[in-house]
Design an enzyme around this catalytic site. Structure first.
Site, PDB file in Angstrom:
ATOM      1  N   LYS A   1      46.808  25.049  33.118  1.00  0.00           N
ATOM      2  CA  LYS A   1      47.469  26.341  33.393  1.00  0.00           C
ATOM      3  C   LYS A   1      47.071  26.861  34.766  1.00  0.00           C
ATOM      4  O   LYS A   1      47.920  27.260  35.568  1.00  0.00           O
ATOM      5  CB  LYS A   1      47.071  27.367  32.319  1.00  0.00           C
ATOM      6  N   ASN A   2      45.765  26.852  35.027  1.00  0.00           N
ATOM      7  CA  ASN A   2      45.291  27.501  36.251  1.00  0.00           C
ATOM      8  C   ASN A   2      45.529  26.665  37.503  1.00  0.00           C
ATOM      9  O   ASN A   2      45.323  27.133  38.620  1.00  0.00           O
ATOM     10  CB  ASN A   2      43.818  27.888  36.102  1.00  0.00           C
TER      11      ASN A   2
ATOM     12  N   CYS B   1      42.183  44.964  33.796  1.00  0.00           N
ATOM     13  CA  CYS B   1      42.096  43.714  33.034  1.00  0.00           C
ATOM     14  C   CYS B   1      40.986  43.819  32.003  1.00  0.00           C
ATOM     15  O   CYS B   1      39.921  44.375  32.279  1.00  0.00           O
ATOM     16  CB  CYS B   1      41.814  42.550  33.973  1.00  0.00           C
TER      17      CYS B   1
ATOM     18  N   ASP C   1      35.508  30.595  31.641  1.00  0.00           N
ATOM     19  CA  ASP C   1      36.622  30.444  30.695  1.00  0.00           C
ATOM     20  C   ASP C   1      36.233  29.642  29.445  1.00  0.00           C
ATOM     21  O   ASP C   1      37.055  29.484  28.543  1.00  0.00           O
ATOM     22  CB  ASP C   1      37.826  29.785  31.387  1.00  0.00           C
TER      23      ASP C   1
ATOM     24  N   ARG D   1      38.429  43.487  38.077  1.00  0.00           N
ATOM     25  CA  ARG D   1      38.929  42.336  38.836  1.00  0.00           C
ATOM     26  C   ARG D   1      39.613  42.816  40.119  1.00  0.00           C
ATOM     27  O   ARG D   1      40.836  42.887  40.189  1.00  0.00           O
ATOM     28  CB  ARG D   1      39.878  41.490  37.980  1.00  0.00           C
TER      29      ARG D   1
ATOM     30  N   ARG E   1      49.228  32.221  25.832  1.00  0.00           N
ATOM     31  CA  ARG E   1      49.254  32.275  27.294  1.00  0.00           C
ATOM     32  C   ARG E   1      48.617  31.023  27.887  1.00  0.00           C
ATOM     33  O   ARG E   1      48.991  30.599  28.984  1.00  0.00           O
ATOM     34  CB  ARG E   1      48.482  33.494  27.788  1.00  0.00           C
TER      35      ARG E   1
HETATM   36  N1  EPU Z   1      36.389  39.076  42.812  1.00  0.00           N
HETATM   37  C1  EPU Z   1      36.127  40.044  43.734  1.00  0.00           C
HETATM   38  N2  EPU Z   1      37.081  40.319  44.666  1.00  0.00           N
HETATM   39  C2  EPU Z   1      38.260  39.661  44.719  1.00  0.00           C
HETATM   40  C3  EPU Z   1      38.531  38.647  43.778  1.00  0.00           C
HETATM   41  C4  EPU Z   1      37.569  38.373  42.822  1.00  0.00           C
HETATM   42  O1  EPU Z   1      35.065  40.659  43.713  1.00  0.00           O
HETATM   43  O2  EPU Z   1      39.068  39.950  45.600  1.00  0.00           O
HETATM   44  C5  EPU Z   1      35.394  38.745  41.791  1.00  0.00           C
HETATM   45  C6  EPU Z   1      35.922  38.912  40.374  1.00  0.00           C
HETATM   46  O3  EPU Z   1      35.833  40.258  39.933  1.00  0.00           O
HETATM   47  C7  EPU Z   1      35.023  37.971  39.608  1.00  0.00           C
HETATM   48  C8  EPU Z   1      34.813  36.833  40.599  1.00  0.00           C
HETATM   49  O4  EPU Z   1      35.095  37.383  41.882  1.00  0.00           O
HETATM   50  O5  EPU Z   1      33.791  38.601  39.349  1.00  0.00           O
HETATM   51  C9  EPU Z   1      35.687  35.607  40.374  1.00  0.00           C
HETATM   52  O6  EPU Z   1      37.030  36.001  40.245  1.00  0.00           O
HETATM   53  P1  EPU Z   1      38.235  35.072  40.743  1.00  0.00           P
HETATM   54  O7  EPU Z   1      38.983  35.782  41.796  1.00  0.00           O
HETATM   55  O8  EPU Z   1      37.718  33.715  41.050  1.00  0.00           O
HETATM   56  O9  EPU Z   1      39.154  35.015  39.448  1.00  0.00           O
HETATM   57  P2  EPU Z   1      40.713  34.769  39.486  1.00  0.00           P
HETATM   58  O10 EPU Z   1      41.013  33.866  40.598  1.00  0.00           O
HETATM   59  O11 EPU Z   1      41.423  36.070  39.422  1.00  0.00           O
HETATM   60  C10 EPU Z   1      40.738  32.621  38.023  1.00  0.00           C
HETATM   61  C11 EPU Z   1      41.309  32.184  36.710  1.00  0.00           C
HETATM   62  C12 EPU Z   1      40.577  32.876  35.587  1.00  0.00           C
HETATM   63  C13 EPU Z   1      39.095  32.516  35.686  1.00  0.00           C
HETATM   64  C14 EPU Z   1      38.553  32.905  37.061  1.00  0.00           C
HETATM   65  C15 EPU Z   1      37.121  32.472  37.283  1.00  0.00           C
HETATM   66  C16 EPU Z   1      43.621  31.657  37.166  1.00  0.00           C
HETATM   67  C17 EPU Z   1      45.042  31.972  36.937  1.00  0.00           C
HETATM   68  N3  EPU Z   1      42.721  32.493  36.642  1.00  0.00           N
HETATM   69  O12 EPU Z   1      40.945  34.034  38.105  1.00  0.00           O
HETATM   70  O13 EPU Z   1      41.105  32.331  34.380  1.00  0.00           O
HETATM   71  O14 EPU Z   1      38.369  33.177  34.690  1.00  0.00           O
HETATM   72  O15 EPU Z   1      39.360  32.278  38.088  1.00  0.00           O
HETATM   73  O16 EPU Z   1      36.981  31.108  37.147  1.00  0.00           O
HETATM   74  O17 EPU Z   1      43.292  30.663  37.778  1.00  0.00           O
HETATM   75  C18 EPU Z   1      41.791  32.315  32.154  1.00  0.00           C
HETATM   76  O18 EPU Z   1      42.406  31.255  32.383  1.00  0.00           O
HETATM   77  O19 EPU Z   1      41.606  32.746  30.994  1.00  0.00           O
HETATM   78  C19 EPU Z   1      41.264  33.087  33.269  1.00  0.00           C
HETATM   79  C20 EPU Z   1      40.941  34.380  33.165  1.00  0.00           C
END
Ligand code: EPU
Length: 440
Positions: A39-40, A134, A326, A139, A418
């Site tokens: 998915k991701n 969220c 995850d 996030r 999802r």
């Molecule tokens: N963060 C910041 N600032 C930002 C972005 C992120 O501080 O601008 C922080 C977040 O709050 C968190 C950390 O950085 O503490 C990591 O967040 P990240 O941005 O890596 O998460 P994401 O890219 O929004 C993806 C996956 C998530 C998974 C996370 C961490 C997808 C679609 N989603 O989210 O997947 O938990 O990386 O590995 O790729 C899931 O599939 O259930 C899911 C939530």
């Protein structure tokens, strides 16, 4: 009520599935279970098709409601999206003038914010709704914004939307934050950089296999990205990208979920299509707990042990290659029935523990201490009705249900749809007593 067109999946009411999953615990599992496409990985690659001139054909795209949502957003952005009979998705930009991703669509799925960099780079300006709150914690998207600004973007916020303008110049940006890098932030900035006028150096990027897959996909479309798989990506901007055919990598989180389920039930189960190199931290923790795991190039296998129950071990979630957040809920389900006391610490989403309270309803002994949970294992989990709060929490609750006595009803199954393709059918096929009950 209608059925999802793209997933062909469960009944939905106003876009929300009304099903629940009932698991009767205590059965052993046996056999092979196949992993679907990631998915991701699929979600950012789908967004990346906005950058491409000409058709893109994607194989191994999972049938999931998140994929449906992303396709809906892409259609609203002027893309043609077709699911072929063999499951391949074909996408092509037919109207490249649309620059706005509306709130009604973005709020359904945070990941849709990843269209921002691609719309900006290919269409000159992007207007994308901020995703909002969220359930798994705070996030923010500050790192996305910092990175895009670092490539020359001018950003203002208007009526809850990010308005991103100016040419993609390229530049050097650092994407590390307090909790490591950002997966979707890396994807967003990278997608803009590939069409940059000048070169870009993206330092402190996420190293998740899904980012690697995105890089290889973009290069197959003509992008010039070096350093793939490492913490620094060097990108030489190109004028345009062309279509290609691409196969999405297997879903390491789905694979890890099944593997943990096999260990919990002490069952001989082979997880087919898994890439063991993507799950080293998970296998490390399972082996430390006493599980016997075998692996080959495209499978992972749990071998039953004489003692049955694993020992408690501590685990900390970290960005890749650390233990994935995850799989934290699923690992908590395992520790809830392990011998001894374990400490699980969340270093990615320190608030991601809503499932702990639901697991307590099954008799799990779990205490929160800041970003950690202390779990006293027990072999006496008992079934109960529980509520899923997010998709990984739902998976953790389903796994707990596999070992709890009596039956466990996991409500709000739309969360699990999802991110897990036909989870109840896949688990049924290896002997689990699990069914989907429609309340509609
Ligand atoms: N963060 C910041 N600032 C930002 C972005 C992120 O501080 O601008 C922080 C977040 O709050 C968190 C950390 O950085 O503490 C990591 O967040 P990240 O941005 O890596 O998460 P994401 O890219 O929004 C993806 C996956 C998530 C998974 C996370 C961490 C997808 C679609 N989603 O989210 O997947 O938990 O990386 O590995 O790729 C899931 O599939 O259930 C899911 C939530």
């Amino acid at each position: 009520m209608h059925r999802s067109l793209l997933t062909g999946g469960s009944p939905v009411l106003g876009g929300v599935s009304v099903d629940r999953i009932r698991v009767r615990g205590g059965r052993g599992l046996q056999g092979a279970i196949a992993v679907s496409g990631s998915k991701n990985s699929a979600l950012p690659i789908l967004a990346a098709t906005l950058l491409v001139d000409g058709p893109v054909r994607l194989r191994n795209v999972p049938y999931l409601s998140d994929v449906d949502n992303m396709c809906r957003i892409l259609k609203a952005l002027g893309m043609r999206v077709d699911r072929h009979a063999n499951g391949d998705l074909e996408l092509e930009a037919v109207d490249k003038t649309v620059q706005q991703a509306p709130y009604e669509l973005v709020r359904t799925m945070r990941a849709s914010f990843v269209v921002l960099g691609a719309i900006w780079a290919r269409r000159g300006q992007a207007v994308v709704s901020y995703p909002g709150g969220c359930v798994i914690g705070h996030r923010p998207v500050d790192l996305h914004i910092k990175g895009l600004t670092g490539l020359g973007g001018r950003i203002v916020t208007r009526d809850g939307y990010v308005v991103l303008t100016g040419p993609v110049q390229g530049g050097t940006v650092f994407l590390g934050g307090n909790y490591g890098s950002t997966v979707l932030g890396t994807a967003n900035v990278l997608m803009a950089a590939v069409l940059g006028r000048g070169p870009s150096i993206l330092e402190g990027v996420a190293m998740e296999p899904e980012i690697e897959d995105l890089c290889h996909f973009l290069n197959a479309c003509g992008a010039r990205i070096r350093g793939i798989g490492g913490h620094c990506l060097v990108v030489d901007g190109v004028d345009n990208l062309h279509g290609c055919e691409w196969t999405i990598i297997p879903d390491r989180i789905e694979a890890g979920t099944f593997l943990i389920g096999a260990v919990m039930t002490n069952s001989p189960v082979t997880v087919m299509g898994a890439r063991p190199e993507h799950l080293l931290a998970v296998v490390d923790r399972l082996q430390a707990a006493g599980a016997q795991i075998e692996s080959g190039p495209d499978f992972l296998r749990n071998l039953p042990t004489r003692s049955g129950r694993v020992a408690a071990v501590d685990m900390t979630t970290l960005p890749y290659p650390g233990f994935p957040t995850d799989l934290q809920a699923q690992f908590m389900a395992l520790m809830a029935q392990a011998k001894g006391v374990s400490v699980i610490t969340e270093k990615v989403y320190p608030e991601r523990f809503i499932h702990a309270a639901e697991m307590q309803r099954l008799g799990a002994r779990i205490r929160r201490e800041g970003p950690s949970a202390i779990i006293e294992g027990s072999d006496r989990l008992t079934g109960a009705p529980v509520m899923a709060s997010d998709l990984r929490a739902s998976a953790g609750l389903v796994l707990a249900g596999l070992v709890a006595s009596g039956h466990t009803d996991v409500r709000r199954v739309y969360h699990i749809d999802r991110g897990y393709e036909r989870i109840e059918q896949k688990l049924q096929d290896i002997g689990a007593d699990i069914e989907r009950i429609s309340d509609g």
